[in-house]
Design an enzyme around this catalytic site. Structure first.
Site, PDB file in Angstrom:
ATOM      1  N   ASP A 215       5.310   2.210   3.186  1.00 46.52           N
ATOM      2  CA  ASP A 215       5.769   3.559   3.630  1.00 46.52           C
ATOM      3  C   ASP A 215       6.350   4.397   2.448  1.00 46.52           C
ATOM      4  OD1 ASP A 215       8.168   2.235   3.257  1.00 46.52           O
ATOM      5  OD2 ASP A 215       9.248   3.044   5.041  1.00 46.52           O
ATOM      6  N   GLU A 216       6.111   4.093   1.353  1.00 45.27           N
ATOM      7  CA  GLU A 216       6.976   5.045   0.180  1.00 45.27           C
ATOM      8  C   GLU A 216       6.110   5.015  -1.006  1.00 45.27           C
ATOM      9  OE1 GLU A 216      11.391   4.491  -1.670  1.00 45.27           O
ATOM     10  OE2 GLU A 216      10.910   3.238  -0.089  1.00 45.27           O
TER      11      GLU A 216
ATOM     12  N   ASP B 198       8.313   9.530   1.445  1.00 43.86           N
ATOM     13  CA  ASP B 198       8.750   8.540   2.290  1.00 43.86           C
ATOM     14  C   ASP B 198       8.450   8.822   3.554  1.00 43.86           C
ATOM     15  OD1 ASP B 198      10.371   6.294   2.992  1.00 43.86           O
ATOM     16  OD2 ASP B 198      12.334   7.205   2.169  1.00 43.86           O
TER      17      ASP B 198
END
EC number: 2.7.7.7
Length: 357
Positions: free
Chosen positions: A105-106, A11
């Site tokens: 983003d993850e 993350d």
């Protein structure tokens, strides 16, 4: 007996805001919100400096500014975020082909068997985080465990710029002390429902029978039953293609009038459209979801000939669906908007927009 899986959840820390602070030195160390500062704008991401004032993603911009008067709003640059996300995805691919992106983003990575033959998953996570830092000058946090649920919890445990391992021996004990509101996928409304039943922690969930949880939470009851025991058999699914994206919100008080309902739809429309911009996905079918105070659900959809081309078009279609049903027969406790029949306009990241519960 199958080998214990090794799952990493990566993350990026305050991703959009961190990119803006990286690229503009004047923003470093200051409270930054990525999003629109206009009256009906919504915060897409907040820097850690802003979070100290309670600013968070999906918060109305006017509320964020009230909580943090010095907040600096920056317009999103989705093409930049997407390019960096592809850089990061390439780093993941050096270690495993089994990558499940959740957003720009993850992502989850299954490194049970990894391409570089590194025996310990924690060392793979350290190597990935170091390379992300070296190539992008951005920080990532990581959670390492034997299933997806615990890996996600672990990545939150040492944020920002840290990592944490939850081993099979630790799993059940780690979950039992956790407040139900910290469980991934349990939002404020479900937390309140648990609390009303006298259930406040993972241990409290574990003390319930499976039929009891299914009675009160439907299909999700089985999921809660098993994760409260540290059990989650969901595989990391590579190359998952998402066919729809949606956002919804449960209100603290039931709504009956059109204008307040329209006002509540706007941040949901913003959230859905941000996903479309970030992933270059567009959809043709707009669906309005209405949950009444008695929990009855109504949906209304409209499909258009070509993909919805702008946020304003999405708003116009969504509001028209609501307006055509007015006056509604009962007070409303939840509204949702979704866009389906998604078409990928390029090789953009497949992303999942978490529901705003």
């Amino acid at each position: 007996m199958p080998a214990t899986r090794k799952i990493i959840h990566i993350d990026m820390d305050a991703f959009y805001a961190s990119v803006e602070q990286r690229d503009n030195p004047d923003l470093r160390g200051k409270p930054v919100a990525v999003g629109g500062s206009r009256e009906r704008g919504v915060v897409a991401a907040a820097s850690y400096e802003a979070r100290r004032f309670g600013v968070r993603s999906a918060m109305p911009s006017v509320t964020a500014k009230r909580q943090c008067p010095d907040l600096i709003f920056v317009k999103p640059r989705f093409e930049v975020y997407k390019a960096i996300s592809q850089q990061i995805r390439a780093i993941f691919a050096e270690h495993t082909p089994i990558i499940e992106p959740l957003s720009l983003d993850e992502a989850y990575l299954d490194v049970t068997e990894n391409l570089q033959g590194i025996p310990l998953a924690r060392d793979i996570a350290l190597q990935i985080r170091a390379k992300i830092k070296a190539e992008t000058d951005l920080n990532a946090s990581a959670g390492i465990s034997y299933n997806k649920f615990l890996a996600k919890l672990a990545s939150d445990h040492r944020k920002p710029n840290g990592q944490y391992v939850i081993s099979p021996e630790m799993g059940a004990a780690f979950v039992e002390g956790l407040p139900v509101g910290k469980f991934h996928g349990i939002g404020p409304a479900t937390t309140a429902k648990f609390n009303a039943l006298g259930i406040h922690t993972g241990l409290d969930i574990r003390n319930q029978t499976l039929p009891f949880l299914q009675q009160h939470f439907g299909k999700a009851g089985s999921y809660y039953y098993w994760i409260s025991r540290g059990v989650d058999d969901r595989p990391v699914r590579a190359n998952r293609i998402r066919k729809s994206v949606g956002a919804e919100n449960t209100f603290s008080t039931d709504l009956t009038e059109f204008e307040p309902m329209k006002a509540e739809l706007l941040p949901l429309i913003d959230k859905v459209w941000r996903h479309c911009e970030a992933t270059c996905n567009k959809g043709r079918t707009v669906t309005l979801k209405v949950k009444f105070a008695d929990f009855e659900i109504m949906t209304r959809s409209r499909s258009v000939a070509s993909a919805v081309g702008s946020r304003d078009d999405l708003e116009r279609l969504s509001v028209a669906l609501l307006q055509s049903e007015m006056p509604l027969p009962k007070p409303v406790r939840l509204l949702g908007v979704s866009l389906s029949s998604l078409q990928e306009s390029d090789n953009g990241a497949e992303a999942q927009l978490d529901l705003l519960i």
